[in-house]
Scaffold this motif. Structure first.
Motif, short mmCIF file in Angstrom:
data_model
loop_
_atom_site.label_atom_id
_atom_site.label_comp_id
_atom_site.label_asym_id
_atom_site.label_seq_id
_atom_site.Cartn_x
_atom_site.Cartn_y
_atom_site.Cartn_z
N GLY A 232 0.81 -1.21 0.00
CA GLY A 232 0.00 0.00 0.00
C GLY A 232 0.84 1.26 0.00
O GLY A 232 2.04 1.22 0.33
N SER A 233 0.21 2.37 -0.36
CA SER A 233 0.91 3.66 -0.45
C SER A 233 1.64 4.02 0.84
O SER A 233 2.79 4.48 0.80
CB SER A 233 -0.09 4.79 -0.74
OG SER A 233 -0.85 4.49 -1.87
N SER A 234 0.97 3.78 1.99
CA SER A 234 1.57 4.24 3.25
C SER A 234 2.87 3.51 3.57
O SER A 234 3.67 3.99 4.37
CB SER A 234 0.57 4.09 4.40
OG SER A 234 0.23 2.72 4.51
N ASN B 282 -1.06 -1.94 -11.17
CA ASN B 282 -1.83 -0.96 -10.41
C ASN B 282 -3.15 -0.76 -11.13
O ASN B 282 -3.31 -1.18 -12.28
CB ASN B 282 -1.06 0.37 -10.31
CG ASN B 282 -1.60 1.31 -9.22
OD1 ASN B 282 -2.58 1.00 -8.53
ND2 ASN B 282 -0.96 2.46 -9.06
N GLU B 283 -4.07 -0.13 -10.45
CA GLU B 283 -5.30 0.24 -11.14
C GLU B 283 -4.97 1.35 -12.13
O GLU B 283 -4.12 2.21 -11.88
CB GLU B 283 -6.33 0.76 -10.12
CG GLU B 283 -7.58 1.29 -10.80
CD GLU B 283 -8.82 1.14 -9.96
OE1 GLU B 283 -8.71 1.09 -8.73
OE2 GLU B 283 -9.91 1.05 -10.56
N ASN B 284 -5.64 1.33 -13.27
CA ASN B 284 -5.43 2.38 -14.27
C ASN B 284 -6.21 3.62 -13.84
O ASN B 284 -7.24 3.96 -14.40
CB ASN B 284 -5.88 1.88 -15.65
CG ASN B 284 -5.37 2.76 -16.75
OD1 ASN B 284 -4.79 3.82 -16.50
ND2 ASN B 284 -5.57 2.33 -17.99
N ASP B 285 -5.67 4.28 -12.82
CA ASP B 285 -6.40 5.37 -12.17
C ASP B 285 -6.78 6.50 -13.11
O ASP B 285 -7.80 7.15 -12.92
CB ASP B 285 -5.55 5.97 -11.03
CG ASP B 285 -5.43 5.04 -9.85
OD1 ASP B 285 -6.46 4.53 -9.39
OD2 ASP B 285 -4.30 4.82 -9.38
N THR B 286 -5.97 6.75 -14.13
CA THR B 286 -6.22 7.92 -14.97
C THR B 286 -7.51 7.79 -15.78
O THR B 286 -8.09 8.79 -16.16
CB THR B 286 -5.06 8.18 -15.94
OG1 THR B 286 -4.81 6.99 -16.67
CG2 THR B 286 -3.81 8.60 -15.21
N GLY C 120 -11.38 0.54 -6.93
CA GLY C 120 -11.50 1.34 -5.72
C GLY C 120 -10.34 1.15 -4.77
O GLY C 120 -9.77 2.10 -4.28
N ASP C 121 -9.99 -0.06 -4.50
CA ASP C 121 -8.83 -0.27 -3.64
C ASP C 121 -7.99 -1.41 -4.18
O ASP C 121 -8.50 -2.33 -4.81
CB ASP C 121 -9.26 -0.53 -2.20
CG ASP C 121 -9.99 -1.84 -2.06
OD1 ASP C 121 -9.31 -2.88 -1.99
OD2 ASP C 121 -11.23 -1.84 -2.06
N ASN C 122 -6.69 -1.30 -3.92
CA ASN C 122 -5.77 -2.27 -4.50
C ASN C 122 -5.77 -3.61 -3.77
O ASN C 122 -5.20 -4.57 -4.28
CB ASN C 122 -4.36 -1.69 -4.53
CG ASN C 122 -4.13 -0.84 -5.78
OD1 ASN C 122 -5.05 -0.63 -6.57
ND2 ASN C 122 -2.90 -0.39 -5.97
#
Ligand code: GLU
Length: 384
Positions: free
Chosen positions: A21-23, A143-147, A156-158
């Motif tokens: 996760g990001s954190s 990753n999710e293709n957020d763009t 929504g969440d990884n």
């Protein structure tokens, strides 16, 4: 540690999906922390040298984009999140390319949206790409293709994305790394809180999901999405270890750190698994009791005659929920008609439709091959 003390689920895993996760990748100020990225790469490189195939599902795109865009915190609105992800995803990959490059490991970026993988052709496409990358010795970074992922089509969440990817690549294990060192039976930090070493079966998992096990911390720190992801993966026959990022090496060595979720189900058919867990329904079809019975108990296709009402605006090929008279969603399927076409077909028999409107109208509204039961015949709960 002796081999005996190691978790067999981990020791015997030949292909592992690792989610971070990001954190666990950022500095306190919010930017990407190159040291943390490097530490992760070092640990994963050691596993690779031991012969394990790895897929990394990494968040951090939005976080990485904050500093260059001078954004003080994670934006709330989708468009700015997407802009941050657009800037940050490249930076994230640059860091991974460099960090794994130290170990002569080539990484490949794979960006997925939920919508991409639910449709048959796209699903196979994503699977083929991942398989080929692994066969070429590349470490895929997903990753999710957020763009491009709008609210309707995003995972929504990884955590959930990672569970689905684990299924997609037929992984032997899913390792979820975060900033907590496992699942606790009460809010972490409370004196009485104890780490749950193992979640053995569906009932235990369900009681945790319902909060009955006193897991007051579930709503915070993203633990709920982790438990949900663990439920999806274990339900598909894949064991899950949930551990802190700094325990990654121990977790991958099979040491009893974090929480192990044992598999609870058999591996379901791939595409239907995605249909159940990754797709967002675009509409609802109300079924009469005969149609519910046909679809659920006889696993038949859904015909126009058994539909009493249509809700939502969808086009042919979209996922829709099939709903019983009492409001229960019994199945999800890919619909063969546009929403606008359906009202005049409802309640009609296919032979009448064929003679009245032409043979194209004799087709099923949802074909049985494109249908996944959410309430299996004679049982409660999801079938996948
Ligand atoms: N895809 C998002 C990112 O890379 C993160 C989603 C998540 O952490 O669950 O920033």
């Amino acid at each position: 540690m002796t081999d005996q003390g190691r978790r067999p689920e981990v020791r015997d895993a030949a292909r592992i999906v690792v989610k971070i996760g990001s954190s666990s990748l950022t500095t306190a100020a919010g930017g990407l922390d190159p040291h943390r990225v490097q530490r992760l790469a070092d640990v994963l490189a050691a596993s690779r040298s031991a012969g394990v195939e790895l897929v990394l599902v990494s968040s951090g795109a939005i976080a990485a984009g904050l500093v260059p865009l001078r954004l003080p915190r994670r934006p709330r609105d989708l468009a700015t999140q997407q802009a941050a992800a657009s800037v940050g995803q490249g930076m994230l990959m640059a860091r991974y390319t460099q960090a794994f490059g130290q170990h002569a490991i080539t990484v490949g970026q794979v960006l997925l949206t939920a919508e991409d993988v639910v449709r048959r052709a796209h699903y196979r496409n994503a699977q083929r790409t991942l398989y080929r990358l692994l066969a070429l010795g590349v470490l895929p970074v997903v990753n999710e293709n957020d763009t491009v992922a709008t609210e309707e089509i995003r995972f929504g969440d990884n955590d959930r994305l990672a569970a689905l990817v684990a299924h997609l690549v037929r992984a032997d294990l899913l390792l979820l790394l975060s900033d907590v060192d496992g699942l606790y039976d009460a809010k972490p930090g409370r004196p009485a809180a104890r780490r749950v070493e193992e979640v053995a079966d569906v009932d235990q998992l369900r009681s945790i999901q319902l909060g009955k096990a006193g897991t007051a911390g579930l709503g915070t720190g993203g633990m709920a999405t982790k438990v949900e992801a663990a439920g999806i993966a274990t339900g598909a026959g894949i064991p899950v270890v949930l551990a802190a990022a700094d325990q990654a090496a121990a977790a991958l060595a099979g040491e009893p750190v974090g929480t192990l979720f044992r598999p609870t189900g058999a591996r379901p058919t791939s595409r239907l698994f995605w249909l159940a867990h990754a797709s967002t329904p675009r509409g609802r079809l109300q079924l009469d009791p005969g149609a519910v019975q046909a679809v659920v108990d006889r696993r038949s296709s859904l015909l126009p005659a058994g539909i009493t009402a249509v809700e939502g605006s969808f086009t042919a090929g979209d996922p829709v929920d099939l709903v019983a008279g009492n409001g229960e969603i019994v199945a999800r399927g890919l619909v063969n008609f546009d929403a606008a076409e359906l009202p005049e077909l409802l309640g009609c028999h296919t032979t009448d439709l064929a003679s009245r409107l032409g043979p194209a109208y004799a087709r099923e509204v949802v074909h049985r091959d494109d249908l996944v039961l959410l309430r299996p015949a004679g049982r409660g709960g999801r079938s996948t």
